[in-house]
Design an enzyme around this catalytic site. Structure first.
Site, PDB file in Angstrom:
ATOM      1  N   ASP A 295      92.039  27.701 -24.677  1.00  9.39           N
ATOM      2  CA  ASP A 295      92.371  28.075 -26.048  1.00  9.39           C
ATOM      3  C   ASP A 295      91.962  29.547 -26.236  1.00  9.39           C
ATOM      4  O   ASP A 295      91.356  30.167 -25.353  1.00  9.39           O
ATOM      5  CB  ASP A 295      91.681  27.143 -27.064  1.00  9.39           C
ATOM      6  CG  ASP A 295      92.419  27.143 -28.408  1.00  9.39           C
ATOM      7  OD1 ASP A 295      93.228  28.054 -28.640  1.00  9.39           O
ATOM      8  OD2 ASP A 295      92.178  26.236 -29.236  1.00  9.39           O
TER       9      ASP A 295
HETATM   10  C1  BGC Z   1      94.176  27.374 -31.702  1.00 11.36           C
HETATM   11  C2  BGC Z   1      95.305  26.809 -30.844  1.00 11.36           C
HETATM   12  C3  BGC Z   1      96.450  27.798 -30.787  1.00 11.36           C
HETATM   13  C4  BGC Z   1      95.929  29.128 -30.252  1.00 11.36           C
HETATM   14  C5  BGC Z   1      96.997  30.197 -30.094  1.00 11.36           C
HETATM   15  C6  BGC Z   1      93.806  28.791 -31.308  1.00 11.36           C
HETATM   16  O1  BGC Z   1      92.930  29.340 -32.216  1.00 11.36           O
HETATM   17  O2  BGC Z   1      93.042  26.530 -31.592  1.00 11.36           O
HETATM   18  O3  BGC Z   1      95.726  25.573 -31.394  1.00 11.36           O
HETATM   19  O4  BGC Z   1      97.484  27.282 -29.973  1.00 11.36           O
HETATM   20  O5  BGC Z   1      94.948  29.619 -31.164  1.00 11.36           O
HETATM   21  O6  BGC Z   1      97.446  30.654 -31.293  1.00 11.36           O
END
Ligand code: BGC
Length: 771
Positions: A295
């Protein structure tokens, strides 16, 4: 190029029949040939790659402004040309994507294409209901269709990878991301995961309108302590396997191409660097063959978790089985050094690089890096009237009728309506959380929808009546990154309120559109108080005093505590955040053009103090059944154990009655199949749909089991006066659970088969099942 780099980011019925027609041995043989071809291709390519180029493939960057973190990548153009980037996310649009793909394909030594990702969560341009709402439809065909349309639109804008589905089980409504998942049930979560993945990936990821799914957040992210975002997760292995891991496993079984690691720790080790999770469970136990991305800056965040400096945590993550590093560039900046120092091996880097290249191969990007980039598709396939019409249909299937006393709903298309509340004449909040490319200006407000559907026979007396909240510090939090997410009317609250009361006095019925605005749920939007905000509640209280029929149209990214509303409103229609066609879909239901049939997939508590509250809880040694003396029983002094609305609950404009459960046998052995049947009758005045739910209890086992577990459901349609027999075939597979040794098996004995309209209202019959 400049145009692109100055851009600021503000904010898939599938041809499975084709696959089904092929005999299994033929499919296996085809897959083998495909794999052989892919291996030969990737081996050839990797034999030419330098270690820097291999590490470059593991680097995922975002350009523009950050959406969910403070770090944004720099020098992206140069890095792409050097082969130091494997994928880009946060851009869309055929021209933009082409410009960036050109850099990789034309300027790098080996011409390796980039993969382009985005948070396409509940639609790309045409926005569907938030996932919690979608899940309330209990309609896998529609859920699959929403993902298919999202994939078509996303590919038309150059994308090939979506960060969805989110399959995190959540039993805590304080957690803002409960809005992004399918609620609290592990089996049901798996059904939705499969439908979404089939919709996104289609019959082949090589198709020009298919994207690769990225299942998130692996794992257990929804178990954050106290519902506080990014908080610690700590649970027993049995609970993980029984209640939290099944949807991820279902996603692997459905063929998901990629996974995203979660931010939280598991048994003290961050998921992003957790070898047990990323390798032992995901790959060895479940056989996952795709790649895992972290993530957003989750590798770097292992430093704050206390696991060491960036070099240490990057090595740890790679060794654990993480293949791609999102945004933080820990892999890019430290892996070569770690290789030189013997902290990681060449094989480990090769393995991660191979998985990323394989994903690009499976997407057909080596055959054609521009495969879905076709500017003509943007006008043909995006936000089309057809897509909007499907969105309207899907939205109305997601609504849940929580209360409807004395048939307050549906409304007549004549007379006068007081339309009040901060969400009544509002376009922005129709879309809900996570709408990166969605344009709120294109959404239909409730007011507009009512005009469209009810026509001139209805007089609308509109008043805003209240701001979303009067709490300025709360508003500042909602307007994050300086965005104007909440517009506050500067009039004093009393004045706003008086306007609503005046509108109500001259109307036949009050429709109050209230609840949570867009940024009140989603990532980093935990709440400790899940009531409708005070300003709006005050308005509802004044309106209720008028004694006119009061209908609440509720917007919410989570279950809310609605005890007052349930007592005082005549009807409550939960519409979640319905998406682009919000107003039209809501009006279709308010005026009875469609009879609501949604059922909640997450329990609605009476009070925050009951959380975590979920239907599939354990019995305890001192269960309290709500009758008789309560002292020294498992309960509260000040509130009942029951939720306000149980899992699976939702009303209809018509009524259904259930017969007793008939079983084809009451004693079974081994692999026999049990058939359980009920007759469901439509006893009301409207045609309607009903979700018939099957639960099983296992009252005696080697471990204490949940009081009941959802095992199947069927959605049926009935005309007034019509009745249908609904049967479920039950096999021992549905009796299996994880025992103390984490062995997945069933134990002989008594089972209680329950069928009904929600988890709390069932008819039951019991069987003895021997091994
Ligand atoms: C979130 C994810 C997301 C990623 C990219 C993160 O902060 O937890 O769900 O896909 O950002 O935007």
């Amino acid at each position: 190029m400049k145009k692109y780099f100055s851009r600021r980011i503000i904010n898939k019925v599938i041809p499975l029949c084709f696959v089904a027609l092929l005999p299994f041995n033929k499919i296996a043989a085809q897959t083998k040939t495909e794999d052989t071809k892919m291996n030969a291709f990737v081996n050839g390519l990797m034999s030419k790659m330098t270690i820097d180029e291999k590490i470059g493939q593991l680097n995922l960057v975002t350009i523009g402004a950050a959406t969910t973190g403070s770090v944004v990548n720099k020098g992206v153009e140069d890095k792409i040309k050097k082969g130091a980037i494997g994928g880009v996310f946060g851009i869309w649009g055929a021209d933009h994507v082409k410009e960036v793909q050109d850099l990789a394909v034309k300027s790098t030594r080996l011409h390796i294409p980039l993969i382009f990702g985005l948070d396409v969560i509940h639609g790309h341009r045409t926005i569907f209901p938030i996932p919690l709402g979608l899940s309330a439809s209990w309609d896998m065909g529609l859920i699959r269709r929403s993902a298919q349309i999202a994939a078509k639109e996303a590919t038309a804008e150059g994308l090939n990878w979506v960060y969805s589905p989110m399959v995190d089980i959540a039993r805590d409504a304080r957690w803002g991301r409960i809005s992004e998942g399918s609620g609290e049930d592990p089996w049901y979560g798996g059904q939705v995961a499969r439908a979404m993945i089939e919709g996104y990936q289609g019959s082949s990821m090589k198709n020009a309108d298919a994207v690769m799914a990225c299942v998130k957040h692996f794992a257990l992210y929804g178990g954050a302590e106290a519902g506080r975002e990014y908080n610690t997760v700590d649970m027993s292995r049995i609970k993980m396997y029984q209640d939290y891991l099944p949807p991820y496993k279902a996603a692997v079984d459905a063929g998901a191409g990629s996974f995203m690691s979660s931010f939280n720790t598991i048994d003290g080790v961050p998921a992003t660097g957790n070898q047990w999770l990323l390798t032992d469970v995901l790959r060895k136990q479940w056989g996952f063959k795709g790649f895992v991305v972290s993530d957003y800056t989750a590798v770097n965040e292992m430093e704050a978790h206390g696991l060491g400096d960036l070099q240490t945590v990057s090595a740890l993550a790679l060794k654990a089985g993480l293949d791609m590093d999102m945004v933080g560039e820990g892999f890019l900046t430290t892996l070569k050094k770690s290789l030189a120092e013997g902290k990681v091996t060449k094989q480990e880097i090769d393995q991660a690089c191979r998985r990323v290249l394989e994903a690009k191969y499976k997407l057909g990007l080596f055959a054609n890096p521009y495969k879905s980039i076709d500017a003509t598709r943007e006008s043909k396939d995006v936000l089309t009237p057809e897509n909007r019409s499907e969105a309207r249909n899907i939205s109305k299937h997601s609504f849940v009728l929580l209360k409807n006393s004395a048939q307050t709903l549906p409304l007549k298309k004549t007379g006068s309506i007081a339309l009040v509340g901060p969400l009544a004449n509002n376009q922005r909040d129709m879309l809900g959380t996570w709408v990166v490319a969605g344009e709120w200006e294109k959404s239909i407000s409730v007011m507009q929808g009512i005009k469209n559907v009810a026509g001139s026979g209805v007089t609308i007396n509109y008043a805003k009546g209240a701001n979303i909240t009067e709490d300025s510090s709360f508003i500042n939090r909602l307007n994050f990154f300086g965005q104007q997410m909440v517009t506050v009317d500067p009039k004093p609250a009393d004045e706003l309120l008086k306007e609503a009361v005046d509108a109500a006095k001259k109307s036949d019925v009050i429709v109050a559109v209230v609840g949570e605005s867009q940024s009140m749920s989603g990532e980093s939007s935990s709440r400790s108080d899940i009531d409708i905000p005070e300003s709006q509640k005050n308005m509802l209280k004044e309106l209720a005093k008028l004694g006119k029929p009061l209908v609440i149209v509720l917007f919410n990214g989570r279950p809310l505590t609605l005890t007052w509303e349930d007592e005082h409103a005549n009807a409550i229609l939960d519409v979640w955040a319905p998406g682009t066609e919000a107003g039209n879909a809501i009006a279709d239901v308010l005026f009875g053009d469609y009879n609501p049939a949604g059922k909640i997939t997450a329990t609605f508590p009476r009070s925050v103090g009951q959380i975590p509250i979920y239907y599939n809880h354990k019995n305890t040694g001192r269960p309290y059944d709500g009758k008789g003396p309560s002292k020294f029983k498992s309960n509260y002094l000040d509130i009942s154990n029951d939720p306000l609305y149980p899992f699976g609950y939702g009303l209809s404009y018509t009524t259904f009655s259930y017969s007793d459960v008939k079983l084809n046998k009451t004693k079974l052995k081994g692999n026999e199949t049990l058939t359980a049947t009920v007759t469901v009758s439509n006893t009301g005045k409207y045609a309607g749909e009903e979700v018939v739910q099957l639960y099983i209890s296992d009252p005696v086992a080697s471990i204490s089991r949940s009081v009941k577990e959802l095992k199947s459901f069927k959605k049926i349609s009935l005309q007034p006066g019509e009745q249908k027999e609904v049967s479920f075939n039950i096999t021992p597979d549905q009796l299996k659970f994880y025992n103390s040794q984490l062995k997945y098996d069933w134990e002989p004995g008594k089972f209680i088969i329950q069928i009904g309209t929600n988890s709390n209202d069932t008819h039951s019959a019991s069987v003895e099942w021997g091994k």
